[in-house]
Design a protein around this motif. Structure first.
Motif: not given
Length: 321
Positions: A122-127
């Motif tokens: 999720t953190e990568i997608l938010y990036r």
């Protein structure tokens, strides 16, 4: 003299500049090739879950390595983030849910691992979403926008159809991690944002990935309490839409409905009908989703075999006979 010296330094630097430029171009080409249309079919179209489950961790680390060299490549961010979410769901949490009572410690450890993997993805997608919507002096970047402050809706309104995959996978990862640990306040307070994100995704592309959003909404509306957006009637609506869009060829639609609607309602007959329909799906009818159907059929078989764990009126002794 100074002019000549400057010219000499510029000429000396040109080979290095060219090398950097070529390396960047090559990296972009490789990244594009590995994340282009149809690249995910290598995994989702396979008929051997164990082979894919063994391969995905290597693929994830490879994509992370590419990301370290090409950190703003949207295709890499989407592919890497979604692979984390897929792997956590299909190969960590899924098997954990089917562990016996005598494997309690292993099951809980696997769920903690799954939660961490969901969050990493999720953190990568938010990036990726922050890259496209970085904000400015007056507005926050995407990941810092909230429903409460009224800063998320203006960003969502700017989004286009090509943002839907990011929204879908980011919400899938976020809500899945929350479902594992409903006492995680930091995740719980983001449910309104995730609800707004998936609603916008549905507005932009209701047919995304052949009914994937409708299948998601079956779980979303049936699992959450009303105060957080749950709605049993809308779960039924999206169940019917998912069946229509997938032409009944997605085992996941039947499994999601059996698990999230039939079990809470203690409706064993409808539960059984849906799981039998899931098992009857022809996994070769939609080659791009072959793996997903096979995994969901395994879950359907497990749920049928273990139905006495879901329905209090079924006796284990009678079932075993």
């Amino acid at each position: 003299m100074k002019t000549r010296k400057g010219l000499f330094l510029l000429l000396a630097a040109l080979p290095m500049l060219s090398a950097c430029s070529i390396n960047k171009m090559v990296m972009n080409k490789v990244s594009d090739a590995l994340t282009g249309s149809g690249s995910s079919d290598v995994f989702t179209g396979d008929a051997d879950p164990q082979l894919v489950g063994d391969a995905i961790p290597f693929a994830i680390k490879m994509y992370e390595s590419l990301l370290s060299q090409n950190p703003n490549h949207q295709g890499l961010l989407l592919t890497t983030g979604s692979l984390f979410v897929m792997y956590a769901n299909a190969f960590v949490q899924g098997p954990a849910d089917m562990m016996g009572l005598d494997q309690f410690d292993q099951r809980e450890a696997a769920k903690v691992r799954a939660k961490n993997l969901y969050i990493r993805g999720t953190e990568i997608l938010y990036r990726g979403l922050d890259n496209k919507y970085p904000g400015d002096k007056k507005t926050p970047k995407f990941s810092e926008a909230t429903v409460e402050a009224g800063t998320l809706d203006p960003i969502l309104k700017k989004m286009k159809k090509d943002d839907v995959a990011f929204l879908y996978w980011a919400v899938a990862g976020g809500l899945s991690s929350y479902a594992i640990d409903v006492f995680d306040f930091a995740l719980g307070v983001r449910i309104p944002e995730m609800a707004a994100m998936i609603a916008r995704a549905y507005e932009l592309d209701p047919d995304f990935n052949n009914g994937a959003l409708d299948e998601f909404y079956i779980l979303f509306y049936s699992s959450l309490p009303e105060m957080l957006g749950g709605n049993k009637e809308l779960a039924e609506v999206h169940y019917k839409k998912a069946l229509e869009k997938t032409k009944g060829q997605s085992a996941g639609t039947y499994v999601s409905y059996a698990q999230s609607v039939c079990v809470p309602a203690q409706d064993y007959e409808t539960f059984k009908i849906n799981l039998e329909k899931a098992l009857a799906v022809d996994v070769d009818a939609d080659p791009s989703n072959r793996l997903v159907n096979i995994i969901n059929q395994r879950k359907a078989r497990y749920m049928l075999d273990e139905a006495y764990n879901y329905f209090s009126f079924l006796e284990y002794d009678d079932w075993d006979e």
